[in-house]
Structures are given as C-alpha cells and as structure tokens.
Design a protein around this motif. Structure first.
Motif, short mmCIF file in Angstrom:
data_model
loop_
_atom_site.label_atom_id
_atom_site.label_comp_id
_atom_site.label_asym_id
_atom_site.label_seq_id
_atom_site.Cartn_x
_atom_site.Cartn_y
_atom_site.Cartn_z
N ASP A 115 0.84 -1.20 0.00
CA ASP A 115 0.00 0.00 0.00
C ASP A 115 0.88 1.25 0.00
OD1 ASP A 115 -2.00 -1.88 0.31
OD2 ASP A 115 -2.19 -1.55 2.47
N THR A 116 0.41 2.28 -0.69
CA THR A 116 1.12 3.56 -0.72
C THR A 116 0.18 4.69 -0.35
OG1 THR A 116 0.64 3.95 -3.07
CG2 THR A 116 2.67 2.75 -2.54
N GLN B 93 3.75 -6.26 1.13
CA GLN B 93 2.87 -7.42 1.01
C GLN B 93 2.88 -8.25 2.29
OE1 GLN B 93 3.95 -10.08 -2.16
NE2 GLN B 93 1.81 -10.59 -2.58
N ASP B 94 4.03 -8.43 2.86
CA ASP B 94 4.16 -9.07 4.17
C ASP B 94 4.24 -7.96 5.21
OD1 ASP B 94 4.79 -10.42 6.45
OD2 ASP B 94 6.51 -11.52 5.63
N PRO B 95 3.18 -7.77 6.03
CA PRO B 95 3.17 -6.64 6.98
C PRO B 95 4.35 -6.65 7.95
CG PRO B 95 1.00 -7.68 6.81
CD PRO B 95 1.96 -8.58 6.10
N LYS B 96 4.99 -7.81 8.16
CA LYS B 96 6.11 -7.87 9.08
C LYS B 96 7.38 -7.28 8.47
CE LYS B 96 4.34 -12.08 11.30
NZ LYS B 96 4.64 -13.50 11.63
N MET B 97 7.43 -7.15 7.13
CA MET B 97 8.61 -6.63 6.46
C MET B 97 8.57 -5.10 6.43
SD MET B 97 9.03 -9.19 3.19
CE MET B 97 10.40 -8.19 2.57
N LYS B 98 9.73 -4.49 6.61
CA LYS B 98 9.86 -3.05 6.52
C LYS B 98 10.68 -2.62 5.31
CE LYS B 98 7.48 -2.38 10.21
NZ LYS B 98 6.10 -1.80 10.09
N GLU B 99 11.29 -3.59 4.64
CA GLU B 99 12.07 -3.26 3.45
C GLU B 99 12.19 -4.49 2.56
OE1 GLU B 99 16.54 -4.01 5.27
OE2 GLU B 99 15.72 -1.97 5.24
N PHE C 164 11.15 0.46 0.49
CA PHE C 164 11.37 0.70 1.92
C PHE C 164 10.13 1.42 2.48
CE2 PHE C 164 15.40 0.73 -0.29
CZ PHE C 164 16.18 -0.13 0.46
N VAL C 165 9.56 0.87 3.55
CA VAL C 165 8.40 1.49 4.19
C VAL C 165 8.80 2.87 4.70
CG1 VAL C 165 6.78 1.32 6.12
CG2 VAL C 165 7.37 -0.73 4.79
N GLY C 166 7.94 3.86 4.40
CA GLY C 166 8.23 5.23 4.80
C GLY C 166 8.89 6.05 3.73
N TYR C 167 9.23 5.43 2.59
CA TYR C 167 9.88 6.14 1.49
C TYR C 167 9.06 5.95 0.19
CZ TYR C 167 13.98 6.56 4.50
OH TYR C 167 14.83 6.86 5.52
N PRO C 168 9.28 6.84 -0.81
CA PRO C 168 8.54 6.69 -2.08
C PRO C 168 8.86 5.38 -2.76
CG PRO C 168 9.53 8.88 -1.90
CD PRO C 168 10.09 8.06 -0.78
N VAL C 169 7.90 4.89 -3.56
CA VAL C 169 8.10 3.66 -4.31
C VAL C 169 9.15 3.88 -5.40
CG1 VAL C 169 7.02 1.97 -5.85
CG2 VAL C 169 5.81 2.79 -3.83
N GLU D 273 4.89 11.33 -0.96
CA GLU D 273 4.55 9.94 -1.30
C GLU D 273 5.36 9.01 -0.41
OE1 GLU D 273 5.19 6.60 -4.80
OE2 GLU D 273 5.91 8.65 -5.09
N GLU D 274 4.72 7.94 0.04
CA GLU D 274 5.44 6.96 0.85
C GLU D 274 4.78 5.60 0.76
OE1 GLU D 274 5.26 7.61 5.08
OE2 GLU D 274 3.35 8.68 4.93
N LEU D 275 5.59 4.59 0.87
CA LEU D 275 5.12 3.21 0.97
C LEU D 275 4.77 2.96 2.43
CD1 LEU D 275 4.82 0.40 -0.47
CD2 LEU D 275 7.17 -0.05 0.27
#
Length: 371
Positions: free
Chosen positions: A313-314, A352-358, A365-370, A346-348
C-alpha cells in the motif's frame, strides 16, 4: 533494402434518441480501429574486401535472405447509456445517468524468413533455394467491460451533490478476481449565493466549498501477465561444443493477483474576486493505493526472474493551489497571469508481508517513495 506498408481503418458511429424530449435520452456509440503493418526486408549478396585492391563476392545463395513481418490489430469499443432529467421545478435539479461500456483488442504478429535468393532483383519465397525458418507467431487478446451509474442533485444552485459507481471487469486478471466495484461521492456548497452573504459580487464573485471521497481501480498490466511466461535460451553440452535451444521460466504465475484500488479524499475551495478578474482553487488531498500492482524481481533461487504482485500500500497527500489573474484588459489588449503551487508527499506504508519493513532486492522501503 526494406519496404513497409501501412493500412489503417478507423470509424466511429453514434446515435442519440430523445424518448421524452429534455427528460429521457438514450445514446450509444461504436468505435472500430483496424491496422495492418507489413514489412519486407531483403538482404542480397554483398562484396567484401580482403585488401586495398582485392575483393571477394559472396555467392548469391549465401547470406541473402528475405523476411516478411506482419502486424494486425483489431480494436472495438462501445458505450450505451441513458440520461434521465426530470422536471422538479426551479429550486431542484436532478440528473441520473446509467450505462455500459466495452473494449476489446486483438493483436497478432507473423514473421516468415528464408535464405538463398536465386534472383536478387525479384525477391520471392518461391525463388529461393535456402533454409526456411519456422514461422514465428505472437499476439494477445484482452477485453474490458463495465457498468456505471451517476446521480447529480442540486438545490437552488447552492447545494450540489453527486454519487457515482462503477462495476468493472478485466480479462487481464485471474477468473477469481476479474471484477471490482468502485463507488464515489462528492458535495459542494456555494457560499456566495446564500442569502446571508452580503458581500458585493464586485469584491467576491465566487466562494464555493467542496469535498469528495471515492475509489478507482487500476488494471495496467499486460495480457496474460498472471499466467507466467517462458523465454528461449540455448544450453551448452560437451564442454560448449553443442548448443541446443530450450525454454526457461521467466515470469512466475500469479493466480491470486487483484485489482489495484485507490481511495482518495479531496477537500477544496474555489474563489473569485473582482468579478472574476482574480480566481483560483485550493485543494488538500489524501490518496491511498491498496494492493499496488508491481513487477517484482525475484531471487534467482526461486526459479523465476520476476512476478506481478500486489506489492503493498502507498499514500500520497499534499496541497495544490492555482491562481489566475487578469491585471490588464482593454478593448484591444488582454494580459493574463497563471500561477500554481503544489506539495506532495509519497510513501510506501505497507509491504505485502506486513512484518517486512524493506525489500532490498526491489528497492522498496516502508516510509519512502516507491520510485
């Protein structure tokens, strides 16, 4: 030499029927596009040089080829819809619209090649004595169908509301996820037309508040993208002495791929001053995309190179401001100035796997643009 021939046929037909004048109308249109591109490429014998004054002419049956490539495309789209606008008096306005639309595309390619031109001046597959390559064929088919509805209501031109929805299906997705439902709603209030608004139109000519919230869908993937693909590759045997063609997995099948859904909230203000000499808009938006479609690079150990997935999700949110002015306007001269400003983040927000942060392999990377 190379010769290309192109033929395109494009047509559009439309019909409009007033079943009840100014109240009920039915419309429809049909668009058709056909194109055919044919390319013929001829390679004749050639002269080579082994020294300043030494030449060698290659035999006509060696290195001379004839190749014919054909591309055919058929595209059809159609829309049928009805509009209902009942007479509700001077204070109320209502417009209902409902319909159906369809798109279908068929694309085909054919390549034929043979070696050994016996009469260079008359290139023809019947006048050749060399090897004929197996014909190469390709192409794809896809279709899209949807039903839609929209209702607009207004009261005294001051209070405006709209509701719309779509139910769309795309053949590009697996059978269990081809359909999606996408509703939206909006409302607006023209403050400048209220009775309590005592400001002169010469000072403030327009002031309107508006808000909308809705969902849209994205199906921007290639036909058969979820089925997986193979690509040709040569394998070496006997220490590299033998080369044999084969097939290798390239794109992994994804039978669980779904529509990408985008939910967006927009709050805006429209304004105008000095009888419209100065006017503009201010918008704040917050858009979230769920199940983002993404061509993911896979580890080599998976046996595949990549796969289409709903990567996560973004979120996009920000401001947009536009301002238009007419500082000078005379009978013979008009000067307009347009200014705009926007700020977007914009940020991710989820993989797909909620446990992954990158996902380092794909640069996500979660918290950064796609991108």
């Amino acid at each position: 030499y190379q010769q290309e021939d192109k033929f395109t046929l494009k047509d559009k037909l439309g019909v409009e029927i007033d079943l009840v004048k100014d109240v009920l109308k039915v419309s429809g249109d049909l668009s058709y596009l056909f194109s055919r591109n044919t390319r013929e490429r001829v390679t004749n014998m050639y002269t080579g040089y082994t020294g300043p004054e030494s030449t060698i002419t290659v035999n006509e049956s060696q290195g001379s080829t004839l190749q014919n490539v054909r591309y055919d495309m058929n595209y059809v789209s159609s829309n049928i819809y009805a509009e209902y606008t009942p007479k509700l008096g001077d204070d109320h306005s209502l417009k209902l619209l409902g319909g159906w639309n369809l798109e279908k595309k068929k694309y085909r390619t054919l390549t034929v090649k043979r070696e050994g031109l016996t009469v260079p001046s008359k290139p023809s597959f019947g006048l050749m004595d060399g090897v004929t390559s197996d014909p190469t064929v390709g192409g794809y088919d896809w279709s899209y169908v949807g039903a839609f509805f929209r209702a607009n209501y207004g009261y005294k031109g001051r209070y405006l509301a709209e509701f719309s929805c779509r139910y769309d299906g795309s053949s590009k997705f697996p059978n269990n996820s081809q359909w999606g439902f996408f509703p939206s709603a909006s409302a607006a209030w023209r403050v400048s037309q209220e009775k309590f608004w005592n400001v002169s139109p010469k000072a403030v000519s327009n002031l309107k508040l508006r808000a909308s919230y809705g969902m849209t869908g994205n199906y921007s993937i290639a036909a058969y993208a979820t089925a997986g693909t193979l690509h040709g590759k040569y394998a070496n045997f006997n220490g590299g002495e033998l080369h044999r063609p084969g097939l290798e997995p390239e794109t992994r099948p994804t039978p669980d791929l779904e529509w990408e859904r985008n939910k967006m909230l927009d709050i805006g203000l429209d304004f105008g001053f000095l009888k419209g000499r100065i006017h503009g808009t201010i918008d704040y938006y917050d858009s979230k995309s769920y199940d983002l479609l993404y061509l993911k690079v896979l580890p080599y150990t998976s046996g595949f190179n990549r796969a289409w997935t709903n990567i996560g999700d973004t979120r996009n949110r920000g401001w947009e401001v536009s301002l238009s002015t007419v500082p000078v306007e005379t009978k013979d001269f008009h000067l307009g100035v347009n200014l705009s400003y926007y700020r977007n983040k914009e940020e991710l927000i989820r993989l797909q796997d909620p446990k992954m942060k990158e996902d380092i392999n794909n640069g996500l990377f979660v918290g950064y643009p796609v991108n």
